[in-house]
Design an enzyme around this catalytic site. Structure first.
Site, PDB file in Angstrom:
ATOM      1  CD  GLU A 196      -1.415   7.840   9.229  1.00  0.00           C
ATOM      2  OE1 GLU A 196      -1.018   8.623   8.342  1.00  0.00           O
ATOM      3  OE2 GLU A 196      -2.456   7.150   9.121  1.00  0.00           O
TER       4      GLU A 196
ATOM      5  CB  CYS B 133      -0.950  -0.005   1.191  1.00  0.00           C
ATOM      6  SG  CYS B 133      -2.006  -1.461   1.227  1.00  0.00           S
TER       7      CYS B 133
ATOM      8  CG  HIS C 193      -6.496   0.749   1.386  1.00  0.00           C
ATOM      9  ND1 HIS C 193      -5.552   1.298   0.532  1.00  0.00           N
ATOM     10  CD2 HIS C 193      -5.784   0.219   2.425  1.00  0.00           C
ATOM     11  CE1 HIS C 193      -4.353   1.103   1.026  1.00  0.00           C
ATOM     12  NE2 HIS C 193      -4.470   0.456   2.173  1.00  0.00           N
TER      13      HIS C 193
ATOM     14  CE  LYS D 262      -5.457   4.335   2.268  1.00  0.00           C
ATOM     15  NZ  LYS D 262      -4.650   5.545   2.580  1.00  0.00           N
TER      16      LYS D 262
ATOM     17  CG  PHE E  42       0.236  -6.091   4.265  1.00  0.00           C
ATOM     18  CD1 PHE E  42      -0.275  -5.264   5.239  1.00  0.00           C
ATOM     19  CD2 PHE E  42      -0.542  -7.157   3.842  1.00  0.00           C
ATOM     20  CE1 PHE E  42      -1.533  -5.481   5.793  1.00  0.00           C
ATOM     21  CE2 PHE E  42      -1.799  -7.393   4.377  1.00  0.00           C
ATOM     22  CZ  PHE E  42      -2.306  -6.561   5.351  1.00  0.00           C
TER      23      PHE E  42
ATOM     24  CG  HIS F 217      -1.799   4.549   5.254  1.00  0.00           C
ATOM     25  ND1 HIS F 217      -1.802   4.359   3.892  1.00  0.00           N
ATOM     26  CD2 HIS F 217      -1.910   3.302   5.804  1.00  0.00           C
ATOM     27  CE1 HIS F 217      -1.904   3.069   3.611  1.00  0.00           C
ATOM     28  NE2 HIS F 217      -1.969   2.406   4.767  1.00  0.00           N
TER      29      HIS F 217
END
Length: 411
Positions: free
Chosen positions: A313, A162, A339, A334, A399, A302
């Protein structure tokens, strides 16, 4: 000598619209792109999550049939977004050897790969398309954009989950600084709303399960958030040296002033709860921009709406900004778009650029009760950013422990 890098074109296609202007208008209006999926495979495979943020304008509505059939959906979105950005930039007259592609995807041609596997099992090897490998390979987006725009400087691909397309923009900045090109098309695309990915993310308990109310399923920063929403689409930026852009009289949206890329080395799916890697990526971006934390006017977070990711975050940004983080206008877009995995950073970069242009931070929809562990300055209404020189950052984490951050200044 550090060169000034400018944004001269943008393109985007997502659940909020088929063009960048449509995306921006619908984002500011507080629209949700998340809808119940109409596909029979939801019932066939007993997928527990029945919704996602599919692109509003389907690629087959835009691309000629003969072109679309030779491209995986992820590459179709790449071509649509890049063509819009290129036209928006005025179709720069640049020598092929001075035009580069920095593109990204998180997964690549998953539809092509698994459709080919079904064909092999059901009909045998003779029926597998000869273009299967060129369609499924992750670098198909970069390769096809290179062909489309006759870009011969380079055609590079980032696959960092991502964080992918944010990292591609950081790479473009560095390639322009290094003199490898005068113009770069950067961005990313993803089309992974597929039974296997929906089932996998569901098994990992990463997706929201609000089947009864999909439009409000993505709730970044809310205490009752329960996971992210799958999205799809693509976004592209045309980036140039300021010298090249001025020589051709191009309009300038914003300045790309820095980027940072780091790794957590913590866990294959979970980000570092102490936020060390993410914080370093922000600090790198600011250092490259010649800025400090006090200079930042806006953050596109994010903020996926997962129970663990959102507070992590916040911890990371608290390390960089201290108590000031609670006063900086933050947008978690998002909530509206879903996403886009490897394409999400490029789309959020477009939103960050337009936020600077219009001096307004877009709203974060679906804000119920805020989580005390995520006290960002999120708002269901657009937040004014004020006058003067503005600096904004956009964060992406993926990831594998990938962290990427880009910084833009107002033009």
């Amino acid at each position: 000598m550090t060169k000034r890098i400018v944004v001269t074109g943008i393109g985007a296609t997502s659940a909020l619209g088929g063009t960048a202007p449509e995306n921006w208008t619908n984002l500011l209006a507080g629209m949700s792109g998340t809808r119940t999926l109409p596909h029979e495979w939801i019932e066939k495979y007993q997928i527990p999550v029945h919704f996602a943020a599919e692109a509003t304008v389907r690629p087959e509505e835009v691309l000629p049939r003969h072109e679309a059939k030779r491209l995986d959906p992820s590459t179709q979105f790449a071509l649509i977004a890049a063509r819009e950005a290129w036209e928006d930039a005025g179709s720069p007259d640049v020598a092929p050897e001075r035009l580069g592609i920095d593109w990204a995807t998180g997964i690549g041609g998953v539809w092509t790969l698994l459709d080919a596997w079904d064909t092999l099992r059901e009909k045998g090897p003779r029926r597998v398309m000869p273009l299967t490998v060129p369609m499924l390979m992750p670098n198909a987006g970069a390769g096809n954009l290179s062909l489309q725009f006759n870009a011969k400087a380079f055609a590079r691909t980032v696959v960092s989950a991502c964080a992918s397309s944010t990292e591609s923009i950081v790479n473009a900045y560095e390639h322009l600084q290094d003199g490898l090109a005068d113009v770069v098309i950067a961005g990313g695309a993803e089309s992974a709303i597929h039974p296997i990915t929906m089932a996998s993310f569901s098994s990992a308990q990463a997706l929201s399960r609000r089947n009864d109310d999909p439009a409000t399923a993505s709730r970044p920063g809310a205490i009752d958030r329960d996971g992210f929403v799958m999205g799809e689409g693509g976004a592209a930026l045309v980036l140039e040296t300021e010298e090249h852009a001025q020589a051709r009289g191009a309009k300038i949206y914003a300045y790309l002033v820095g980027g940072g890329v780091t790794a957590d080395s913590h866990h294959i799916t979970g980000n570092d709860p102490e936020g060390l890697g993410a914080a370093r990526a922000v600090e790198q971006a600011l250092a490259q921009a010649g800025a400090t934390a006090d200079d930042v006017s806006h953050i596109n977070a994010h903020a996926t709406s997962t129970p663990v990711g959102d507070p992590n975050e916040y911890v990371a940004l608290k390390r960089v900004f201290g108590d000031r983080i609670d006063a900086i206008p933050v947008s978690a877009t998002k909530a509206s778009t879903g996403h886009l995995l490897g394409g999400t950073g490029a789309l959020e970069a477009v939103y960050t650029i337009l936020a600077l242009r219009d001096r307004i931070a877009p709203p974060t929809i679906n804000m119920t009760e805020p989580d005390p562990a995520v006290p960002f300055k999120l708002s269901g209404d657009a937040q004014p950013l004020g006058d003067g020189d503005l600096l904004a950052i956009s964060n992406s984490f993926g990831f594998g422990g990938h962290n990427a951050v880009v910084a833009f200044r107002s033009a």
